[in-house]
Scaffold this motif. Structure first.
Motif, mmCIF file in Angstrom:
data_model
loop_
_atom_site.group_PDB
_atom_site.id
_atom_site.type_symbol
_atom_site.label_atom_id
_atom_site.label_comp_id
_atom_site.label_asym_id
_atom_site.label_seq_id
_atom_site.Cartn_x
_atom_site.Cartn_y
_atom_site.Cartn_z
ATOM 1 N N ALA A 83 105.692 -35.278 100.520
ATOM 2 C CA ALA A 83 106.631 -34.148 100.519
ATOM 3 C C ALA A 83 106.068 -32.952 99.768
ATOM 4 C CB ALA A 83 107.952 -34.582 99.883
ATOM 5 N N ILE A 86 106.503 -29.224 100.940
ATOM 6 C CA ILE A 86 107.872 -28.686 100.804
ATOM 7 C C ILE A 86 108.215 -28.487 99.324
ATOM 8 C CG2 ILE A 86 110.276 -28.933 101.541
ATOM 9 C CD1 ILE A 86 109.388 -31.062 103.503
ATOM 10 N N THR A 87 107.754 -29.424 98.461
ATOM 11 C CA THR A 87 107.996 -29.269 97.021
ATOM 12 C C THR A 87 107.412 -27.942 96.537
ATOM 13 O OG1 THR A 87 107.846 -31.665 96.782
ATOM 14 C CG2 THR A 87 107.704 -30.378 94.762
ATOM 15 N N ARG A 142 115.435 -27.926 100.562
ATOM 16 C CA ARG A 142 115.731 -29.155 99.806
ATOM 17 C C ARG A 142 116.171 -30.270 100.751
ATOM 18 N NH1 ARG A 142 118.059 -25.115 96.288
ATOM 19 N NH2 ARG A 142 116.633 -24.783 94.538
ATOM 20 N N ARG A 145 113.136 -31.705 102.308
ATOM 21 C CA ARG A 145 112.373 -32.532 101.370
ATOM 22 C C ARG A 145 112.970 -33.942 101.294
ATOM 23 N NH1 ARG A 145 112.293 -33.735 95.851
ATOM 24 N NH2 ARG A 145 110.194 -34.331 95.187
#
Ligand SMILES: [Zn+2]
Length: 491
Positions: A83, A86-87, A142, A145
């Motif tokens: 992830a 995206i983080t 979010r 994620r």
């Protein structure tokens, strides 16, 4: 004899990885290095987080003490890697987004402290609303994620993310939910009475109160005059000296008090090598909050500086963070002793200060209890979407102030970190109750208490919080001492 080579290798590699990343955090946070370059460190130690490593670990000796923690590190790192794009995108948005306020563009991350410090309730609510709207605009990221993390949990054979974390994190979320639900029920009346009193004292109508109003009330600036910036380091050092801890352990802790323009304003502890290289980084600002942070981080520093160097890394640097957080709270809450307040900061009548302290801790525990109840449902589902109302309902019910539904993902940490804090607060109250019982109310002045603490610290994080409490003769997690402490001379 089982083959221990894989675990030996991973233990060494995990230690090298932790040393590099802790050093990077230290250099960046202390203002000696502009950028935080973690990506090359992950790259260098990519093997730790590779799918092949997870598969190989399945064949390793599960009875080896190092196994569960090395597996947890490998699995959590593997998940985060899947992830990480995206983080990074979320972090970038949080760094770059701004909020229009008073004709200026305010950075997203500076808004929360501004909310806390805004005395005008209308302006406070408007600013909080603007912040919540910016958070809502980031939420699709979010959601994506959590899609990625949930998909990996299922691909690894777990029914959902909660089951995976309970397994590798050795957490019983259901049992902890039952424990904190009891706490919520039994402290409800006292909490509501205190909440109404503190809000009214700040001219806030309890029926209309929002989360930001309570944040404003809990700033507790009226006590800041007791906690001067100039005496912070001296007070901490004299407090620790009274416990007569070993000079060898103190020599392993470097107190970084140098002023640097880019140094983190909040105290922190970084430990590249346990126990030999511990940094306690401080930029004394003064105020109650600053002293609390210094003592808390000092607790982490003491714990790691006393850890037995001969233990494998998995039992020094990994393990249940409820333990190091618990010991950090034990040292932080020396500040809750009337004897200490009188002797070190000359507070002759600590009644109001201690009442505020207890209320603040009661709020935090209830807030985290509600977070855990919410996350226990959230992470057992297939998708995070549509949980906004449930988040707001649970948090509002437990805290008595309105929480915004839009915060339903921004207020969630990975891997049930809320559970580690809840266990740490329970652990802290049990440990201090034991110290008071054996050495009296001024236990923090007792060399015997210091020696006992040092003997527990030597275990590093070999035992999780319930197991360490059992070793102390306390059976395991028991919420009664915390409840007694926070309900003491209530309302
Ligand atoms: Zn901590």
């Amino acid at each position: 004899m089982p083959d221990t080579r894989l675990l030996d290798d991973l233990d060494r590699e995990a230690e090298a990885f932790a040393e590099a990343s802790e050093r990077e955090h230290y250099l960046n946070g202390s203002g000696q290095k502009d950028t935080l370059d973690l990506a090359p460190i992950y790259e260098r130690h990519a093997r730790l987080f590779a799918r092949e490593t997870l598969d190989a670990l399945a064949q390793a000796d599960h009875t080896d003490e190092r196994f569960p923690e090395l597996r947890r590190l490998a699995l959590e790192g593997f998940l985060e890697k899947s992830a990480s794009a995206i983080t990074d995108e979320i972090a970038l948005r949080e760094t770059q987004d701004t909020i229009a306020w008073d004709g200026e563009q305010v950075p997203y991350r500076s808004v929360a402290p501004m909310v806390r410090n805004e005395p005008d309730p209308h302006r406070r609510h408007a600013l909080e609303r603007a912040l919540v709207e910016a958070t809502a605009a980031q939420n699709p990221l979010r959601e994506r994620r959590w899609d990625a993390l949930y998909a990996q949990a299922r691909a690894l054979g777990y029914p959902h993310y909660r089951a995976m974390i309970e397994d590798v994190g050795r957490l019983d979320i259901g049992a902890l939910c039952a424990l904190v639900s009891r706490f919520l029920r039994e402290t409800e009346r006292t909490y509501r009475t205190q909440l109404a009193r503190h809000l009214r004292a700040a001219n806030i109508d309890p029926a209309q109160a929002e989360k930001s109003d309570l944040a404003f009330v809990l700033r507790q600036s009226q006590f800041d005059r007791y906690f001067a910036a100039e005496t912070l380091v001296d007070v901490y050092q004299r407090t620790v000296a009274a416990l007569a801890l070993s000079p060898e352990a103190q020599a392993r802790i470097t107190l970084d008090v140098e002023r640097r323009p880019k140094k983190s304003p909040r105290a922190f502890c970084a430990v590249p090598r346990i126990p030999d290289e511990v940094y306690l980084v401080i930029s004394p600002q003064g105020g109650e909050y600053d002293y609390g942070a210094m003592f808390h981080e000092g607790g982490h520093a003491q714990h790691f500086a006393h850890t037995d160097a001969t233990l494998p890394f998995a039992l020094r640097g990994l393990g249940d963070n409820s333990v190091t957080e618990g010991f950090a709270f034990v040292v932080e809450h020396i500040m809750a002793s009337p004897e200490w307040l009188e002797q070190y900061v000359f507070m002759h009548d600590p009644t109001d200060y201690l009442a505020m302290q207890r209320f603040s801790r009661l709020y935090m525990f209830r807030r985290y209890a509600a977070k855990l109840l919410y996350e226990s449902e959230l992470h057992a589902a297939a998708d995070v979407r549509g949980r906004q109302k449930r988040y707001a309902d649970l948090l509002t019910a437990a805290t008595g102030v309105r929480y915004a539904p839009e915060d339903y993902l921004a207020d969630v940490d990975d891997a049930y970190y809320a559970a580690r804090y809840l266990r740490a607060w329970i652990f802290d109250a049990q440990v201090r109750a034991l110290l008071r019982e054996r050495f009296g109310a001024a236990w923090h002045e007792s060399p015997e208490a210091g020696a006992l603490l040092a003997s527990w610290w030597a275990h590093g994080q070999r035992y999780d919080a319930p197991a360490l409490l059992a070793q102390m003769g306390l059976g395991g997690l028991d919420i009664a001492p915390l409840m007694r402490e926070l309900l003491d001379s209530a309302a």
